[in-house]
Design an enzyme around this catalytic site. Sequence first.
Site, short mmCIF file in Angstrom:
data_model
loop_
_atom_site.label_atom_id
_atom_site.label_comp_id
_atom_site.label_asym_id
_atom_site.label_seq_id
_atom_site.Cartn_x
_atom_site.Cartn_y
_atom_site.Cartn_z
N GLU A 134 0.83 -1.21 0.00
CA GLU A 134 0.00 0.00 0.00
C GLU A 134 0.87 1.27 0.00
O GLU A 134 0.86 2.05 0.95
CB GLU A 134 -0.88 0.02 1.25
CG GLU A 134 -1.78 -1.19 1.37
CD GLU A 134 -2.51 -1.30 2.72
OE1 GLU A 134 -3.52 -2.00 2.78
OE2 GLU A 134 -2.05 -0.67 3.71
N CYS A 154 -2.29 32.98 11.27
CA CYS A 154 -2.11 33.51 12.63
C CYS A 154 -1.74 32.42 13.62
O CYS A 154 -2.52 32.08 14.53
CB CYS A 154 -3.39 34.21 13.07
SG CYS A 154 -3.82 35.49 11.94
N1 LLP Z 1 -1.34 1.75 4.52
C1 LLP Z 1 -1.84 2.19 5.68
C2 LLP Z 1 -2.69 1.31 6.47
C3 LLP Z 1 -1.55 3.49 6.12
O1 LLP Z 1 -2.04 3.91 7.27
C4 LLP Z 1 -0.74 4.33 5.33
C5 LLP Z 1 -0.41 5.69 5.75
C6 LLP Z 1 -0.24 3.83 4.11
C7 LLP Z 1 -0.56 2.53 3.75
C8 LLP Z 1 0.64 4.65 3.21
O2 LLP Z 1 1.85 4.94 3.81
P1 LLP Z 1 3.00 5.68 2.97
O3 LLP Z 1 3.49 4.75 1.90
O4 LLP Z 1 2.42 6.91 2.41
O5 LLP Z 1 4.05 5.96 3.98
N2 LLP Z 1 0.57 12.50 6.94
C9 LLP Z 1 1.82 11.80 7.23
C10 LLP Z 1 1.77 10.37 6.79
C11 LLP Z 1 0.60 9.61 7.36
C12 LLP Z 1 0.53 8.20 6.87
C13 LLP Z 1 -0.74 7.56 7.26
N3 LLP Z 1 -0.88 6.22 6.81
C14 LLP Z 1 2.98 12.56 6.61
O6 LLP Z 1 2.77 13.58 5.97
O7 LLP Z 1 4.13 12.17 6.81
#
Ligand code: LLP
Length: 425
Positions: free
Chosen positions: A289, A358
């Site tokens: 994912e 702000c």
């Molecule tokens: N699968 C699940 C169950 C997840 O919770 C997430 C991300 C992914 C896949 C994808 O993960 P990635 O490959 O993008 O690392 N807003 C944060 C990141 C939050 C990720 C949440 N879950 C940031 O900007 O670093």
Amino acid sequence: MNHFYFKDNHLYAENFLVEDLAKEFGTPLYIYSKNQILKNYREINQPLVNSKLDFINCYAIKANSNPEILKLLAEEGAGAEVASGGELYLALKFGYLRNKITFTGVGKTDEEIEYALRENIFNFTVESLQEIKVISEIAHKLGVIARISIRVNPDIDAKTHPYITTGMKENKFGIDSKDIMEVFKTANGLPNIDVIGIHSHIGSQITEVNPYIEAVKYLGELIQKVEKIGINIRYINFGGGFGVQYKNILTHRYIPTEEDETSRYSPLGEHVESVIKMLSAYNKKLVIEPGRSLVANAGILVGKVLYTKQGEVKKFIITDTGMNDLMRPCLYQAYHQVVPTTLKDTGFETVDIVGPVCETSDFLATKRSIQVMERGDRFAVLTTGAYGYSLSSNYNARLRPAEVLVDGDKHYLIREREKVEELHY
Ligand code: LLP
């Protein structure tokens, strides 16, 4: 990030001068490179294809759910990982096949579960026994069988920011090791549940391979135990989390180099391939994912300097973009490289680059060395294709930026800048 580059001291996005796009569409502006997204997707997909494993590559659409980007990856054959009914709606609307959609999240509502069951998606990743029972009841009411993968919390430190660590005991995600066998047994006994898999996503922006290897080993041992009690695990879902480079993305003699503690980044590079090798040994279908690794380096956020202000202890560069457009610096103290769109030989000065919101936490960069910036100068915040627009808000009743996709010498406005009248809908 080779689709964003400097030529003759000017920043380009594929074949376009970023300055020209900023003039045409205004700032703040997100610009995405179609060819960088495709390159990233193929880089991640190819090792899987080569591995001969049966797999589904589900794009974690929370990273960036612009409809055109969703369509692009769906057309490449990606599946989708969704974390809400809204994301499920978007995935279905923009071309993802039902048999490649997986629904994750600790707090799915009854309505969301019913929606997903009616749409007959491939998999629910479930995170508590209570949730499994609710899914079973709703599936029973609808006369269907729900396919589920049980998310385990392996208590492994992904060595990333605490807010994006998900696989440790103190995190809300997954089911603890001590309860996991009991949950598998109970789930397997429920009438409208088919336990098809096991899931683990230990965090995001993981740049070290060891946590992954630990997780794979853990899953291997768990699968053996689960199969001993007669449950046939068909899918291993390994989540996402592949880290990307944020520092020293663009280098030039007019851009200072940062110290970088992370030495290896390549998404699904050779070390992650070793994880694939380990997974092959289990002879299961694989689901991954990835979110960030597909889109982060395919996006930049362009802003403009409004004012410069010399405070008593530091100098501020005050810009027209801030925390409502890009939350990551304020939320995770995340580093994003900031580069002027036109480089000049002014020498460097150390400044805080801040937004107009702000809040003291409204900064893009603190204590940052950069060329001397003047009112009207434009700059780009790099590696903002993931969790940039998708985390943006209307705080201070600010309008969210426009989004443009470039593809060679073509460009498309893929989301208009919000209009002030839209604020009261
Ligand atoms: N699968 C699940 C169950 C997840 O919770 C997430 C991300 C992914 C896949 C994808 O993960 P990635 O490959 O993008 O690392 N807003 C944060 C990141 C939050 C990720 C949440 N879950 C940031 O900007 O670093």
